[in-house]
Design a protein around this motif. Sequence first.
Motif, PDB file in Angstrom:
ATOM      1  N   ASN A  39       0.822  -1.205   0.000  1.00  0.00           N
ATOM      2  CA  ASN A  39       0.000   0.000   0.000  1.00  0.00           C
ATOM      3  C   ASN A  39       0.858   1.258   0.000  1.00  0.00           C
ATOM      4  O   ASN A  39       0.566   2.233  -0.704  1.00  0.00           O
ATOM      5  N   ILE A  40       1.919   1.228   0.810  1.00  0.00           N
ATOM      6  CA  ILE A  40       2.827   2.379   0.857  1.00  0.00           C
ATOM      7  C   ILE A  40       3.492   2.583  -0.495  1.00  0.00           C
ATOM      8  O   ILE A  40       3.600   3.713  -0.993  1.00  0.00           O
ATOM      9  N   ALA A  41       3.942   1.483  -1.099  1.00  0.00           N
ATOM     10  CA  ALA A  41       4.611   1.591  -2.400  1.00  0.00           C
ATOM     11  C   ALA A  41       3.664   2.148  -3.457  1.00  0.00           C
ATOM     12  O   ALA A  41       4.056   2.994  -4.269  1.00  0.00           O
ATOM     13  N   GLN A  42       2.396   1.705  -3.440  1.00  0.00           N
ATOM     14  CA  GLN A  42       1.427   2.211  -4.408  1.00  0.00           C
ATOM     15  C   GLN A  42       1.171   3.694  -4.221  1.00  0.00           C
ATOM     16  O   GLN A  42       1.111   4.457  -5.187  1.00  0.00           O
ATOM     17  N   SER A  43       1.011   4.105  -2.968  1.00  0.00           N
ATOM     18  CA  SER A  43       0.761   5.522  -2.722  1.00  0.00           C
ATOM     19  C   SER A  43       2.004   6.355  -2.997  1.00  0.00           C
ATOM     20  O   SER A  43       1.903   7.483  -3.478  1.00  0.00           O
ATOM     21  N   LEU A  44       3.179   5.804  -2.686  1.00  0.00           N
ATOM     22  CA  LEU A  44       4.411   6.504  -3.019  1.00  0.00           C
ATOM     23  C   LEU A  44       4.503   6.693  -4.525  1.00  0.00           C
ATOM     24  O   LEU A  44       4.901   7.760  -5.014  1.00  0.00           O
ATOM     25  N   ASN A  45       4.108   5.665  -5.247  1.00  0.00           N
ATOM     26  CA  ASN A  45       4.076   5.754  -6.697  1.00  0.00           C
ATOM     27  C   ASN A  45       3.161   6.889  -7.144  1.00  0.00           C
ATOM     28  O   ASN A  45       3.533   7.739  -7.954  1.00  0.00           O
ATOM     29  N   GLY A  46       1.931   6.920  -6.587  1.00  0.00           N
ATOM     30  CA  GLY A  46       1.004   7.984  -6.940  1.00  0.00           C
ATOM     31  C   GLY A  46       1.505   9.350  -6.540  1.00  0.00           C
ATOM     32  O   GLY A  46       1.316  10.329  -7.271  1.00  0.00           O
ATOM     33  N   SER A  47       2.170   9.423  -5.382  1.00  0.00           N
ATOM     34  CA  SER A  47       2.682  10.712  -4.917  1.00  0.00           C
ATOM     35  C   SER A  47       3.816  11.218  -5.806  1.00  0.00           C
ATOM     36  O   SER A  47       3.877  12.402  -6.138  1.00  0.00           O
ATOM     37  N   VAL A  48       4.731  10.313  -6.164  1.00  0.00           N
ATOM     38  CA  VAL A  48       5.835  10.715  -7.044  1.00  0.00           C
ATOM     39  C   VAL A  48       5.297  11.186  -8.395  1.00  0.00           C
ATOM     40  O   VAL A  48       5.731  12.207  -8.939  1.00  0.00           O
ATOM     41  N   ASN A  49       4.311  10.441  -8.911  1.00  0.00           N
ATOM     42  CA  ASN A  49       3.711  10.859 -10.176  1.00  0.00           C
ATOM     43  C   ASN A  49       3.018  12.203 -10.038  1.00  0.00           C
ATOM     44  O   ASN A  49       3.069  13.044 -10.948  1.00  0.00           O
ATOM     45  N   ALA A  50       2.351  12.419  -8.872  1.00  0.00           N
ATOM     46  CA  ALA A  50       1.690  13.703  -8.641  1.00  0.00           C
ATOM     47  C   ALA A  50       2.708  14.840  -8.543  1.00  0.00           C
ATOM     48  O   ALA A  50       2.431  15.969  -8.961  1.00  0.00           O
ATOM     49  N   GLY A  63     -13.523  26.135  -6.972  1.00  0.00           N
ATOM     50  CA  GLY A  63     -12.465  26.617  -7.846  1.00  0.00           C
ATOM     51  C   GLY A  63     -11.223  25.753  -7.851  1.00  0.00           C
ATOM     52  O   GLY A  63     -11.066  24.821  -7.051  1.00  0.00           O
ATOM     53  N   THR A  64     -10.305  26.104  -8.760  1.00  0.00           N
ATOM     54  CA  THR A  64      -9.112  25.295  -8.996  1.00  0.00           C
ATOM     55  C   THR A  64      -8.200  25.215  -7.788  1.00  0.00           C
ATOM     56  O   THR A  64      -7.624  24.165  -7.496  1.00  0.00           O
ATOM     57  N   ASP A  65      -8.037  26.318  -7.027  1.00  0.00           N
ATOM     58  CA  ASP A  65      -7.160  26.294  -5.854  1.00  0.00           C
ATOM     59  C   ASP A  65      -7.623  25.262  -4.833  1.00  0.00           C
ATOM     60  O   ASP A  65      -6.815  24.486  -4.301  1.00  0.00           O
ATOM     61  N   THR A  66      -8.924  25.244  -4.570  1.00  0.00           N
ATOM     62  CA  THR A  66      -9.454  24.295  -3.597  1.00  0.00           C
ATOM     63  C   THR A  66      -9.377  22.870  -4.117  1.00  0.00           C
ATOM     64  O   THR A  66      -9.090  21.930  -3.354  1.00  0.00           O
ATOM     65  N   VAL A  67      -9.632  22.679  -5.421  1.00  0.00           N
ATOM     66  CA  VAL A  67      -9.533  21.347  -6.012  1.00  0.00           C
ATOM     67  C   VAL A  67      -8.108  20.827  -5.907  1.00  0.00           C
ATOM     68  O   VAL A  67      -7.865  19.666  -5.536  1.00  0.00           O
ATOM     69  N   ALA A  68      -7.131  21.688  -6.232  1.00  0.00           N
ATOM     70  CA  ALA A  68      -5.725  21.284  -6.138  1.00  0.00           C
ATOM     71  C   ALA A  68      -5.341  20.993  -4.687  1.00  0.00           C
ATOM     72  O   ALA A  68      -4.607  20.037  -4.408  1.00  0.00           O
ATOM     73  N   ALA A  69      -5.850  21.802  -3.755  1.00  0.00           N
ATOM     74  CA  ALA A  69      -5.560  21.591  -2.337  1.00  0.00           C
ATOM     75  C   ALA A  69      -6.138  20.257  -1.869  1.00  0.00           C
ATOM     76  O   ALA A  69      -5.480  19.495  -1.147  1.00  0.00           O
ATOM     77  N   TYR A  70      -7.350  19.968  -2.277  1.00  0.00           N
ATOM     78  CA  TYR A  70      -7.999  18.709  -1.909  1.00  0.00           C
ATOM     79  C   TYR A  70      -7.243  17.523  -2.509  1.00  0.00           C
ATOM     80  O   TYR A  70      -7.044  16.497  -1.854  1.00  0.00           O
ATOM     81  N   GLY A  71      -6.805  17.669  -3.760  1.00  0.00           N
ATOM     82  CA  GLY A  71      -6.031  16.609  -4.400  1.00  0.00           C
ATOM     83  C   GLY A  71      -4.733  16.325  -3.662  1.00  0.00           C
ATOM     84  O   GLY A  71      -4.330  15.169  -3.494  1.00  0.00           O
ATOM     85  N   ALA A  72      -4.066  17.404  -3.184  1.00  0.00           N
ATOM     86  CA  ALA A  72      -2.833  17.217  -2.419  1.00  0.00           C
ATOM     87  C   ALA A  72      -3.110  16.563  -1.071  1.00  0.00           C
ATOM     88  O   ALA A  72      -2.357  15.689  -0.619  1.00  0.00           O
ATOM     89  N   ALA A  73      -4.210  16.985  -0.415  1.00  0.00           N
ATOM     90  CA  ALA A  73      -4.569  16.380   0.866  1.00  0.00           C
ATOM     91  C   ALA A  73      -4.878  14.896   0.690  1.00  0.00           C
ATOM     92  O   ALA A  73      -4.523  14.069   1.543  1.00  0.00           O
ATOM     93  N   LEU A  74      -5.515  14.543  -0.418  1.00  0.00           N
ATOM     94  CA  LEU A  74      -5.812  13.134  -0.679  1.00  0.00           C
ATOM     95  C   LEU A  74      -4.534  12.305  -0.762  1.00  0.00           C
ATOM     96  O   LEU A  74      -4.518  11.139  -0.361  1.00  0.00           O
ATOM     97  N   GLN A  75      -3.482  12.905  -1.310  1.00  0.00           N
ATOM     98  CA  GLN A  75      -2.217  12.189  -1.379  1.00  0.00           C
ATOM     99  C   GLN A  75      -1.706  11.849   0.019  1.00  0.00           C
ATOM    100  O   GLN A  75      -1.219  10.738   0.275  1.00  0.00           O
ATOM    101  N   LEU A  87      -2.630  18.630 -12.058  1.00  0.00           N
ATOM    102  CA  LEU A  87      -2.819  17.868 -10.830  1.00  0.00           C
ATOM    103  C   LEU A  87      -4.299  17.766 -10.488  1.00  0.00           C
ATOM    104  O   LEU A  87      -4.797  16.694 -10.098  1.00  0.00           O
ATOM    105  N   ALA A  88      -5.027  18.863 -10.651  1.00  0.00           N
ATOM    106  CA  ALA A  88      -6.465  18.843 -10.389  1.00  0.00           C
ATOM    107  C   ALA A  88      -7.182  17.924 -11.380  1.00  0.00           C
ATOM    108  O   ALA A  88      -8.146  17.240 -11.021  1.00  0.00           O
ATOM    109  N   ALA A  89      -6.721  17.884 -12.623  1.00  0.00           N
ATOM    110  CA  ALA A  89      -7.329  17.014 -13.629  1.00  0.00           C
ATOM    111  C   ALA A  89      -7.148  15.547 -13.256  1.00  0.00           C
ATOM    112  O   ALA A  89      -8.074  14.729 -13.379  1.00  0.00           O
ATOM    113  N   ILE A  90      -5.948  15.180 -12.782  1.00  0.00           N
ATOM    114  CA  ILE A  90      -5.699  13.802 -12.372  1.00  0.00           C
ATOM    115  C   ILE A  90      -6.554  13.436 -11.162  1.00  0.00           C
ATOM    116  O   ILE A  90      -7.054  12.309 -11.059  1.00  0.00           O
TER     117      ILE A  90
END
Length: 493
Positions: free
Chosen positions: A29-40, A276-288, A52-55
């Motif tokens: 699980n850590i490796a998968q999320s690390l993968n997603g985080s590095v890609n992000a 808006g985009t700022d909040t979407v990007a912030a939420y996407g980062a928090a999800l990571q 980032l918001a699109a992904i």
Amino acid sequence: MPARPTRSLTEGPIGRNLLLFSLPILGGNIAQSLNGSVNAIWVGRFLGESSLAAIANANNIMFFLLGSVFGIGMAATILIGQAIGAGNIAQARKVMGSSASFFIGLSIVIASCGVWLARHLLAAMATPAELLPLAEAYLRVIFLAMPLMYAFTFLSAALRGAGDSKTPFRFLLVSVVLDIAFNPLLIFGIGPFPKLGIAGSAWATLLAQGIALLGLLFYMRHKRHVLWLGRKDMRLFVPDLAVLRTLITKGVPMGLQMVLVSMAMIAMMTLVNRFGTDTVAAYGAALQIWNYVQMPAMAVAAAASTMAAQNVGAGHWDRVDATARTGVLFNFLMTGALILPLILLDRWTLSLFLDSASAAHEIARHINHIAIWSFLFFGVMFVLSGVVRSTGAVIPPIIMLVIALWGIRVPFANLLQPTLGADAVWWSFPVSSLCSMLMAMAYYRWGGWRKARMGAADTRAIAVPSEVPATPPSPVADPADPDCKPDDALQRA
């Protein structure tokens, strides 16, 4: 003769076995999320916050589609675990063949439809117009990768059902390393690789999953694993009606549970998109960040479900209850140990995905401080639901999840939005998670899950007694059974 399972989960200290079995799952699980985080990081830092918001939007649909067939794989895992616990290897192989045919065939149909519906699905989520072309380019390729992702996930779950969590972890690491390596090459067009932009990140996933899947198949064949089905076993790929009926009647409800989670994520993303985009990007980062927080509970829940299934098959109900208590304890210890440093260091961790001087960065910190605690409570529901599902009790966890997500979380976020603004979305997480924990503990204590069965394919050796002591899980219970003998690994034939 095929090799026998490498680990029995029906004997030995509960705490030690659960920990050793769950660690490779956690590592995966850590490796998968690390993968997603590095890609992000590649996408967010070099292609911009819009990418980032699109992904973030596209990934919600991907999780929805993975969840749509997830339950079938989970049902197969439980059936395999019960068969292994009962010593019925022939039944385990029969379940493997029937499940593979049904599971992978269905995934191909879903992925084929998704390629054509990508734009419509994104539009239905109210994806901002400026993000739609980027999200569509990424999502179309992800749909092409879906059958490979489904097949790899199914094989990994089946191996865990047989008591092997290390092999899936090893090949998952191969996939992650390849995905991380391919990402910059395909995004920026380094060397002989084409410059594909945001779609390059999805192509990296496709290539990595394909290579890892082939490697896992060759490994199982070379080791003559108990679940490997060769040319002489082609008859086992013809779906057995009893197994198929169980996969549908039990797997579809469990898959529905994942679909409901994914739909709730999509509903929350739709609400977030309004800000808006700022909040979407912030939420996407928090999800990571949250991906890492929920990993211990998910790993322990998966391990507890497999261990409980084997012990249900063997008729060891005292060990089933001990598994639940130990899983809850491990959730509190492991998840709690992650939350505090992530709160203290979130200014640094979030800057990996967002410019520390941007408005989105501060929004993400605010989101994190409110919502991250919810995963401590939600983890209890994960663990207890995994244990009760091991007997075939799949409907009550769904009902509890529906109440938590669609009766509490989504309405809370919607109804209080005029008063709290975006904070209504963030506060909906801890409120609904606390309620889900209380419901799960109540059902474990007083529910009739011990008398449930997986159906005609259920292979448990000993029927559950009419009266079984119902000891409620306690986060302070002793996880180990001092009277148990040391674990004796089963030898390969």
